[in-house]
Design a protein around this motif. Structure first.
Motif: not given
Length: 235
Positions: A229-230, A183-185, A178-179, A221-223
C-alpha cells in the motif's frame, strides 16, 4: 521549446520511477496474499485438527471459543488487508475501488462482531471473567476504533459525502488510521495466540510450533500489505 513545456508527469525519468514502484507494489501484493493464505490454512489446521473444530452454537465450550480466532482473523486481519490492497493496488475506476474497499470493511466488521460474541459466550459457558487481559483490551479498543473509522469514512467519502476540502484534509488521517488499525489487530491476534498457548500449557511441540508459525505469517501478511500500500501511493 518542447522540452520547456513538457508536463512533469510525462518526464521519462518519472515514468520509469512510477513503473518501478508499480512493479514492486504488485510483487509485494502477491507475497502478502501468500502469507495471508498460509496463515489462514495454518489457523484452520490448528482449530480443526488440534482443537476439535469450529461451532458457534455448540454445547462444547472449546468449539465455541474456536469461532473467536477464526472470525477475528478472517475479518479484522485478512479482509481488512484485502480491502486496503484492493483500493491501492487494483487498477479500476475510483468509485469501484471505493465500493469494494467499503464493502470488504463492512464484511470484516460483521465477522468481528460474531468473533467477539463467541468469546463472550465462551466466558459465560466456563464462568470466566470478561475483558481482563491485555489481549482483550487491545482487541476491544481496536474494534471500537474500527467502527468509528468505518462510519466516518462512509460519511465523508461515500454518503452523504463531505466537501472536497474536508475530504482532502481527512484522507491522510483515514489512510494512516487504517494502517494503524491493521497493526493493532495483528497485535491483538499475536497476544491472543500466546495467551491461548499459555493457558493450554501445550506438551505437544508440533501444535506449539504451529501456533508460532501462524502468528509469524499473520505478522508478515500485515507487513507486506502495508509495504504494498505504501509503494502503491507513488504509482
Amino acid at each position: 521549446m518542447y522540452l520547456g513545456t513538457q508536463h512533469p508527469s510525462s518526464h521519462p525519468t518519472m515514468d520509469s520511477g512510477r513503473a518501478i514502484y508499480k512493479q514492486s507494489a504488485s510483487r509485494l501484493t502477491v507475497v502478502a496474499h501468500l502469507f495471508g493464505i498460509l496463515a489462514f490454512i495454518l489457523m484452520l489446521v490448528w482449530l480443526l485438527h488440534y482443537r476439535g473444530g469450529i461451532e458457534y452454537h455448540s454445547d462444547n465450550s472449546d468449539r465455541v471459543f474456536n469461532a473467536h480466532p477464526f472470525f477475528m482473523f478472517c475479518g479484522f486481519i485478512f479482509l481488512v488487508g484485502e480491502a486496503m490492497m484492493a483500493y491501492k493496488t487494483v487498477l479500476s475506476q475510483r468509485i469501484v475501488k471505493k465500493s469494494i474497499h467499503m464493502l470488504l470493511h463492512l464484511i470484516a466488521l460483521c465477522l468481528g462482531i460474531v468473533g467477539i460474541c463467541a468469546v463472550f459466550k465462551y466466558h459465560d459457558m466456563i464462568h470466566a471473567e470478561d475483558v481482563y487481559s491485555l489481549h482483550s483490551w487491545i482487541g476491544l479498543v481496536t474494534f471500537c476504533l474500527f467502527c468509528l473509522q468505518w462510519v466516518m469514512g462512509f460519511a465523508a467519502f461515500m454518503f452523504p459525502k463531505a466537501a472536497a476540502g474536508t475530504r482532502a484534509s481527512m484522507l491522510p488521517w483515514h489512510v494512516s488510521g487504517g494502517r494503524a488499525l491493521l497493526y493493532m489487530a495483528i497485535c491483538a491476534a499475536l497476544t491472543g495466540l500466546m495467551e491461548k498457548s499459555t493457558f493450554l500449557d501445550l506438551k505437544n511441540h508440533r501444535e506449539s510450533r504451529l501456533i508460532n508459525f501462524t502468528g509469524l505469517f499473520v505478522l508478515l501478511f500485515g507487513i507486506f500489505v502495508d509495504l504494498s500500500v505504501a509503494l502503491a501511493r507513488y504509482v
